[in-house]
Design an enzyme around this catalytic site. Sequence first.
Site, PDB file in Angstrom:
ATOM      1  N   CYS A  78       0.842  -1.208   0.000  1.00  0.00           N
ATOM      2  CA  CYS A  78       0.000   0.000   0.000  1.00  0.00           C
ATOM      3  C   CYS A  78       0.875   1.256   0.000  1.00  0.00           C
ATOM      4  O   CYS A  78       1.533   1.561   1.000  1.00  0.00           O
ATOM      5  CB  CYS A  78      -0.919  -0.025   1.221  1.00  0.00           C
ATOM      6  N   CYS A  81      -0.035   3.945   2.579  1.00  0.00           N
ATOM      7  CA  CYS A  81       0.351   3.512   3.926  1.00  0.00           C
ATOM      8  C   CYS A  81       1.773   3.950   4.242  1.00  0.00           C
ATOM      9  O   CYS A  81       2.103   4.250   5.404  1.00  0.00           O
ATOM     10  CB  CYS A  81       0.249   1.996   4.054  1.00  0.00           C
TER      11      CYS A  81
END
Length: 329
Positions: A78, A81
Amino acid sequence: MQPRNMSMSGVVDLAAVKAAGEAKQKAEQARAEAARGGGQGAAPGRLVYDVDEAGFERDVLQRSAEVPVVIDFWAEWCEPCKQLSPLLERLAADYAGRFVLAKIDVDSNQMLFQQFGVQGIPAVFAVIAGQALPLFQGAAPEAQIRQVLDQLIQAAEQRFGIVGAPVEPGEPDETATDEAQAQAGPAEPAGPYDTALAAAHQALDSGDLGGAIQAYQNVLADDPANPEAKLGLAQAELLRRVQELDPQAVRKAAADNPGDVAGQLDAADLDLVGGHVEDAFGRLVETVKRTAGEDRDRARVRLLELFEVIGGDDPRVAAARSALARVLF
């Protein structure tokens, strides 16, 4: 994606408040086991730590009785993230123990990912006294995240008496950076009622409702407008009223005899403790509407007491106040 508008007013669950003492005892047992080498969970002083499904109850639910736990759902693949997670870790160091950050890798913990109903990552949730609530999804500016965290911490303090544990100067958290420690300012001086309120919160969490009520009343005797003491007193009195009630019998009696004011008051208390806030308010507004004199005043006063439990800034309270005004005038 911008953080959702997070209102902490609706987080109050009186059943969870009553259970917080039990969670705190379990957390202390877990710490004792860790000190003896028998626990494999997060060390009590850690501000940032990884959590898996096996340790979730210990490292999140039990710990949330002592400090707000912010959960960062993330994954290695991700990209957002990789921006958000380091920011959250730095904020955990900046806030110095007022919340802790639990990091959950969704690839390795699919069950937790599903149980929280996460729609996408990064996603940030919080747990206070065992109660989970969504904070925001997606990367967000630091200023907005700080605003959300401030609301979270305020709700934990005012509604549950959970204030976290500042990191001891001699035992810095291993995730804190030297820069964060250098920027940390001196602790704010304790307020005039901090000790008394802390004792009241502790009594409430441990189930000593009589002691909590007396402690809150002592604060209010000197400071009648103290909002924290007013909220704590309202919660403690509500819990004491319902602790001996038989919910099934009370609800049946209230349904069979709508004109029994005492029965409606008991049912409204149970509604609120069970999280059915609108039902509790609606029941009492209707009771006020169909009664007069002393009975009407009893229902009105009880409704005002329940408003104190939820908090005046909650939209459900505002709606119920308007409904009460309509039936009174």
